[in-house]
Write a protein that holds these residues in place. Structure first.
Motif, PDB file in Angstrom:
ATOM      1  N   UNK A   4       0.806  -1.223   0.000  1.00 36.28           N
ATOM      2  CA  UNK A   4       0.000   0.000   0.000  1.00 36.28           C
ATOM      3  C   UNK A   4       0.840   1.276   0.000  1.00 36.28           C
ATOM      4  N   UNK A   5       2.152   1.167   0.222  1.00 38.42           N
ATOM      5  CA  UNK A   5       2.982   2.368   0.229  1.00 38.42           C
ATOM      6  C   UNK A   5       3.721   2.574  -1.105  1.00 38.42           C
ATOM      7  N   UNK A   6       3.507   1.702  -2.080  1.00 41.54           N
ATOM      8  CA  UNK A   6       4.132   1.883  -3.392  1.00 41.54           C
ATOM      9  C   UNK A   6       3.596   3.160  -4.021  1.00 41.54           C
ATOM     10  N   UNK A   7       4.500   3.965  -4.551  1.00 41.07           N
ATOM     11  CA  UNK A   7       4.129   5.248  -5.146  1.00 41.07           C
ATOM     12  C   UNK A   7       4.119   5.171  -6.670  1.00 41.07           C
ATOM     13  N   UNK A   8       3.395   6.076  -7.275  1.00 42.91           N
ATOM     14  CA  UNK A   8       3.341   6.163  -8.732  1.00 42.91           C
ATOM     15  C   UNK A   8       4.758   6.249  -9.306  1.00 42.91           C
ATOM     16  N   UNK A   9       5.638   7.055  -8.710  1.00 38.43           N
ATOM     17  CA  UNK A   9       7.003   7.229  -9.240  1.00 38.43           C
ATOM     18  C   UNK A   9       7.776   5.921  -9.301  1.00 38.43           C
ATOM     19  N   UNK A  10       7.409   4.953  -8.455  1.00 41.32           N
ATOM     20  CA  UNK A  10       8.101   3.668  -8.414  1.00 41.32           C
ATOM     21  C   UNK A  10       7.721   2.773  -9.588  1.00 41.32           C
ATOM     22  N   UNK A  11       6.621   3.075 -10.250  1.00 30.55           N
ATOM     23  CA  UNK A  11       6.065   2.182 -11.263  1.00 30.55           C
ATOM     24  C   UNK A  11       5.894   2.844 -12.628  1.00 30.55           C
ATOM     25  N   UNK A  12       5.807   4.165 -12.663  1.00 32.26           N
ATOM     26  CA  UNK A  12       5.487   4.870 -13.909  1.00 32.26           C
ATOM     27  C   UNK A  12       6.536   4.626 -14.989  1.00 32.26           C
ATOM     28  N   UNK A  13       6.096   4.757 -16.222  1.00 34.07           N
ATOM     29  CA  UNK A  13       7.004   4.738 -17.370  1.00 34.07           C
ATOM     30  C   UNK A  13       7.497   6.163 -17.572  1.00 34.07           C
ATOM     31  N   UNK A  14       8.756   6.301 -17.913  1.00 33.52           N
ATOM     32  CA  UNK A  14       9.279   7.639 -18.138  1.00 33.52           C
ATOM     33  C   UNK A  14       9.481   7.928 -19.618  1.00 33.52           C
ATOM     34  N   UNK A  15       9.109   6.999 -20.453  1.00 32.74           N
ATOM     35  CA  UNK A  15       9.229   7.202 -21.898  1.00 32.74           C
ATOM     36  C   UNK A  15       8.010   7.970 -22.403  1.00 32.74           C
ATOM     37  N   UNK A  16       8.023   9.283 -22.181  1.00 32.88           N
ATOM     38  CA  UNK A  16       6.919  10.107 -22.661  1.00 32.88           C
ATOM     39  C   UNK A  16       7.124  10.416 -24.132  1.00 32.88           C
ATOM     40  N   UNK A  17       6.102  10.139 -24.905  1.00 34.74           N
ATOM     41  CA  UNK A  17       6.169  10.384 -26.339  1.00 34.74           C
ATOM     42  C   UNK A  17       5.022  11.322 -26.694  1.00 34.74           C
ATOM     43  N   UNK A  18       5.313  12.327 -27.502  1.00 35.39           N
ATOM     44  CA  UNK A  18       4.284  13.289 -27.896  1.00 35.39           C
ATOM     45  C   UNK A  18       4.006  13.182 -29.388  1.00 35.39           C
ATOM     46  N   UNK A  19       2.821  13.645 -29.756  1.00 33.43           N
ATOM     47  CA  UNK A  19       2.427  13.695 -31.159  1.00 33.43           C
ATOM     48  C   UNK A  19       1.649  14.989 -31.371  1.00 33.43           C
ATOM     49  N   UNK A  20       1.788  15.551 -32.532  1.00 29.06           N
ATOM     50  CA  UNK A  20       1.087  16.795 -32.865  1.00 29.06           C
ATOM     51  C   UNK A  20      -0.407  16.533 -33.008  1.00 29.06           C
ATOM     52  N   UNK A  21      -1.241  17.481 -32.591  1.00 26.51           N
ATOM     53  CA  UNK A  21      -2.683  17.307 -32.783  1.00 26.51           C
ATOM     54  C   UNK A  21      -3.059  17.273 -34.264  1.00 26.51           C
ATOM     55  N   UNK A  22      -2.183  17.791 -35.121  1.00 24.19           N
ATOM     56  CA  UNK A  22      -2.434  17.787 -36.565  1.00 24.19           C
ATOM     57  C   UNK A  22      -1.969  16.507 -37.254  1.00 24.19           C
ATOM     58  N   UNK A  23      -1.216  15.663 -36.542  1.00 23.96           N
ATOM     59  CA  UNK A  23      -0.767  14.393 -37.126  1.00 23.96           C
ATOM     60  C   UNK A  23      -1.981  13.508 -37.386  1.00 23.96           C
ATOM     61  N   UNK A  24      -1.845  12.615 -38.336  1.00 23.91           N
ATOM     62  CA  UNK A  24      -2.950  11.684 -38.603  1.00 23.91           C
ATOM     63  C   UNK A  24      -2.958  10.582 -37.546  1.00 23.91           C
ATOM     64  N   UNK A  25      -4.101   9.957 -37.393  1.00 24.88           N
ATOM     65  CA  UNK A  25      -4.225   8.830 -36.465  1.00 24.88           C
ATOM     66  C   UNK A  25      -3.276   7.710 -36.897  1.00 24.88           C
ATOM     67  N   UNK A  26      -3.096   7.529 -38.202  1.00 24.21           N
ATOM     68  CA  UNK A  26      -2.160   6.512 -38.697  1.00 24.21           C
ATOM     69  C   UNK A  26      -0.735   6.822 -38.243  1.00 24.21           C
ATOM     70  N   UNK A  27      -0.339   8.100 -38.296  1.00 24.26           N
ATOM     71  CA  UNK A  27       0.986   8.493 -37.820  1.00 24.26           C
ATOM     72  C   UNK A  27       1.126   8.205 -36.328  1.00 24.26           C
TER      73      UNK A  27
END
Length: 123
Positions: A4-27
């Motif tokens: 119960x004391x495990x924190x989000x920081x202990x488990x989260x993924x740090x590979x944040x990837x961004x995409x433009x709102x103008x990109x296609x869904x396929x992209x």
């Protein structure tokens, strides 16, 4: 196994990837596959998120993923969670909101926690 004391920081993924709102869904789908992630941050006025479920919904609704912009299918103004929150609280928040990804914010975006991350930690 998580406690119960495990924190989000202990488990989260740090590979944040961004995409433009103008990109296609396929992209967006190609980027998810290349980076092995199921959600992308979409920087707009208020940061949004596009998930693999959004990609599937696009196809299921007979929209052309090559022509449909991410902005048409993304979730805007997403909920976030700080890295110091207990994993159990993040899981409850996701369940209550019916979502499977939460960006992790500590002044800036620092990671992503997913239902898959939580399941892997508690199993």
């Amino acid at each position: 196994m998580s406690n119960s004391s495990t924190l989000v920081r202990d488990v989260m993924s740090t590979a944040l990837v961004t995409v433009s709102p103008d990109a296609s869904v396929a992209e967006a789908a190609r980027l998810m596959r290349e980076r092995d992630v199921n959600a992308l941050l979409v920087p707009t006025t208020e940061v949004g998120i596009v998930t693999s479920t959004d990609v599937i919904d696009t196809v299921a609704e007979d929209l052309d993923p090559g022509e449909t912009p991410v902005s048409a299918v993304m979730t805007e103004a997403v909920e976030t969670v700080p890295p110091g929150v207990r994993l159990t609280e993040a899981a409850a928040m996701m369940e209550t909101l019916g979502i499977s990804h939460l960006p992790v914010v500590d002044d800036d975006f620092v990671g992503m926690i997913s239902a898959t991350d939580i399941t892997a930690e508690v199993s």
